[in-house]
Each structure stands twice: as structure tokens, then as C-alpha cells.
Scaffold this active site. Structure first.
Site, PDB file in Angstrom:
ATOM      1  N   GLY A   1       3.832   3.400 -10.267  1.00 14.90           N
ATOM      2  CA  GLY A   1       3.565   2.027  -9.855  1.00 14.90           C
ATOM      3  C   GLY A   1       3.253   1.986  -8.360  1.00 14.90           C
ATOM      4  O   GLY A   1       2.830   2.981  -7.774  1.00 14.90           O
ATOM      5  N   LEU A   2       3.471   0.830  -7.746  1.00  8.51           N
ATOM      6  CA  LEU A   2       3.214   0.711  -6.310  1.00  8.51           C
ATOM      7  C   LEU A   2       4.499   1.025  -5.545  1.00  8.51           C
ATOM      8  O   LEU A   2       5.274   0.142  -5.196  1.00  8.51           O
ATOM      9  CB  LEU A   2       2.697  -0.674  -5.944  1.00  8.51           C
ATOM     10  N   HIS A   3       4.722   2.295  -5.304  1.00 13.66           N
ATOM     11  CA  HIS A   3       5.875   2.737  -4.512  1.00 13.66           C
ATOM     12  C   HIS A   3       5.432   2.887  -3.059  1.00 13.66           C
ATOM     13  O   HIS A   3       4.357   2.432  -2.687  1.00 13.66           O
ATOM     14  CB  HIS A   3       6.469   4.034  -5.089  1.00 13.66           C
ATOM     15  N   ALA A   4       6.231   3.519  -2.230  1.00 14.72           N
ATOM     16  CA  ALA A   4       6.004   3.547  -0.776  1.00 14.72           C
ATOM     17  C   ALA A   4       4.631   4.071  -0.365  1.00 14.72           C
ATOM     18  O   ALA A   4       3.955   3.453   0.457  1.00 14.72           O
ATOM     19  CB  ALA A   4       7.102   4.357  -0.097  1.00 14.72           C
TER      20      ALA A   4
ATOM     21  N   CYS B   1       1.629   1.751  -1.414  1.00 13.42           N
ATOM     22  CA  CYS B   1       1.780   0.495  -0.666  1.00 13.42           C
ATOM     23  C   CYS B   1       1.340   0.684   0.777  1.00 13.42           C
ATOM     24  O   CYS B   1       0.616  -0.138   1.333  1.00 13.42           O
ATOM     25  CB  CYS B   1       3.226   0.011  -0.699  1.00 13.42           C
TER      26      CYS B   1
END
Length: 88
Positions: A13-16, A19
């Protein structure tokens, strides 16, 4: 105003990392850029705002840009999404 919808394909997913890439990509633009997910919106120039949305793999997100360079901002997001295999 420009809008584009993506399905997040990154397995985490949109992790660090993704992002950070997306926030860095849109920060130089004058336009206001937001990301919408699950009925919520966040400023895409804020890494905490984007990460705080908890966007998972397979989620559909809508990127919106409003301002003089909105088309360029969306084009940059599109480039990063595809280059880094974050979404399609």
C-alpha cells in the site's frame, strides 16, 4: 481542476517510501494537491497526512490538483505512480 483515479498496486500500500516519493513530487507545484480515499481527503504535500490515511494495496484513490499548474502536477503524480509501480 484536474483529477485522476488510481488503484494502488504496491503490495504494502502507501507506506513511507511511496508516500515520500509522491509528496516530494508534488511539493514544488503551486497547485493545491489532495488525495482522496475512503471518503477522506488529505493534503498531498504532507507526508503525515498521506500516511495517516492508511491506504492499502488494492485501494482506489483520487488525486486532485487545483491551481495554475494542476495539469503538470497530475502528470508528475502519474509519472511517479507508473515509474515506481505504486499504482495504475
Amino acid at each position: 481542476m484536474e483529477k485522476k483515479t488510481y488503484t494502488i498496486t504496491s503490495s504494502e500500500g502507501l507506506h513511507a517510501r511511496p508516500c515520500s516519493l509522491l509528496v516530494s513530487a508534488v511539493t514544488p507545484f503551486q497547485s493545491d494537491v489532495t488525495i482522496g480515499y475512503n471518503g477522506k481527503k488529505a493534503n498531498m504535500k504532507s507526508i503525515m497526512g498521506v500516511m495517516g490515511m492508511g491506504i492499502e494495496s488494492g485501494a482506489q484513490v483520487e488525486i486532485e490538483a487545483d491551481g495554475a499548474d494542476a495539469a503538470e502536477a497530475i502528470a508528475k503524480v502519474d509519472e511517479i505512480m507508473k515509474q515506481e509501480n505504486i499504482g495504475e
